[in-house]
Design an enzyme around this catalytic site. Sequence first.
Site, mmCIF file in Angstrom:
data_model
loop_
_atom_site.group_PDB
_atom_site.id
_atom_site.type_symbol
_atom_site.label_atom_id
_atom_site.label_comp_id
_atom_site.label_asym_id
_atom_site.label_seq_id
_atom_site.Cartn_x
_atom_site.Cartn_y
_atom_site.Cartn_z
ATOM 1 N N HIS A 20 0.832 -1.195 0.000
ATOM 2 C CA HIS A 20 0.000 0.000 0.000
ATOM 3 C C HIS A 20 0.874 1.255 0.000
ATOM 4 O O HIS A 20 1.802 1.365 0.787
ATOM 5 C CB HIS A 20 -0.931 -0.015 1.211
ATOM 6 C CG HIS A 20 -1.901 1.093 1.239
ATOM 7 N ND1 HIS A 20 -2.281 1.708 2.394
ATOM 8 C CD2 HIS A 20 -2.597 1.713 0.241
ATOM 9 C CE1 HIS A 20 -3.154 2.658 2.126
ATOM 10 N NE2 HIS A 20 -3.361 2.669 0.820
ATOM 11 N N ASP A 28 7.233 7.835 -21.152
ATOM 12 C CA ASP A 28 7.484 7.890 -22.580
ATOM 13 C C ASP A 28 8.953 7.582 -22.865
ATOM 14 O O ASP A 28 9.748 7.385 -21.938
ATOM 15 C CB ASP A 28 7.043 9.235 -23.171
ATOM 16 C CG ASP A 28 7.745 10.440 -22.563
ATOM 17 O OD1 ASP A 28 8.935 10.334 -22.174
ATOM 18 O OD2 ASP A 28 7.109 11.511 -22.488
ATOM 19 N N ASN A 123 3.596 10.528 -19.245
ATOM 20 C CA ASN A 123 4.218 9.875 -18.093
ATOM 21 C C ASN A 123 3.226 9.884 -16.942
ATOM 22 O O ASN A 123 2.462 10.838 -16.784
ATOM 23 C CB ASN A 123 5.477 10.649 -17.650
ATOM 24 C CG ASN A 123 6.427 10.894 -18.797
ATOM 25 O OD1 ASN A 123 6.978 9.970 -19.352
ATOM 26 N ND2 ASN A 123 6.607 12.166 -19.146
#
Length: 132
Positions: A20, A28, A123
Site C-alpha cells: 500500500h 514515454d 508519463n
Amino acid sequence: MKKHGILNSDIAKVLTDLGHTDKIAIGDAGLPIPEGVKKIDLAISLSDPSFIKILKVVLEDMKVEEAILAEEIKTHNPSQLKAVESALIEEERLVFISHEAFKRELKNVKAVIRTGEATPYSNIILQSGVLF
C-alpha cells in the site's frame, strides 16, 4: 505458462511486490530515469508500444489509489490526458504536479516502465492501493 494478466516477468514481479502506497511509473521514450531506480524497458521503436496501451494493461493488474501526472499535459498533450482519464476508474485520484516535481518524484518509485511513446508529458506515477 501464465494464462492471464501481464506476461512480462519484470512487470509482474514489481506489481506482486507492491505494498500500500508504493509507486511505479510508466514513461514515454524520453523520460529520464534516476540512477538506482529499476527500469523495465519495453520500447522497441519510436511510438511502440504506446503509453496508453501499457497503462491500460497495468491498470488491469494493479489496484491504484492515486495517479500523478505533470500539469503540463493539460496544455501540451490534452488528447493523452483524455485517454488517461478514460482509463482510470472513479476511485483513483488524479493529481497534477509540475513536470520538474514529477521528475524528482521518480526517485521514490519502485520501477519505471519505459514505453516507446513519442508525445510530450506521456508519463504517470501510479500509487498502489489496497484490496481490502
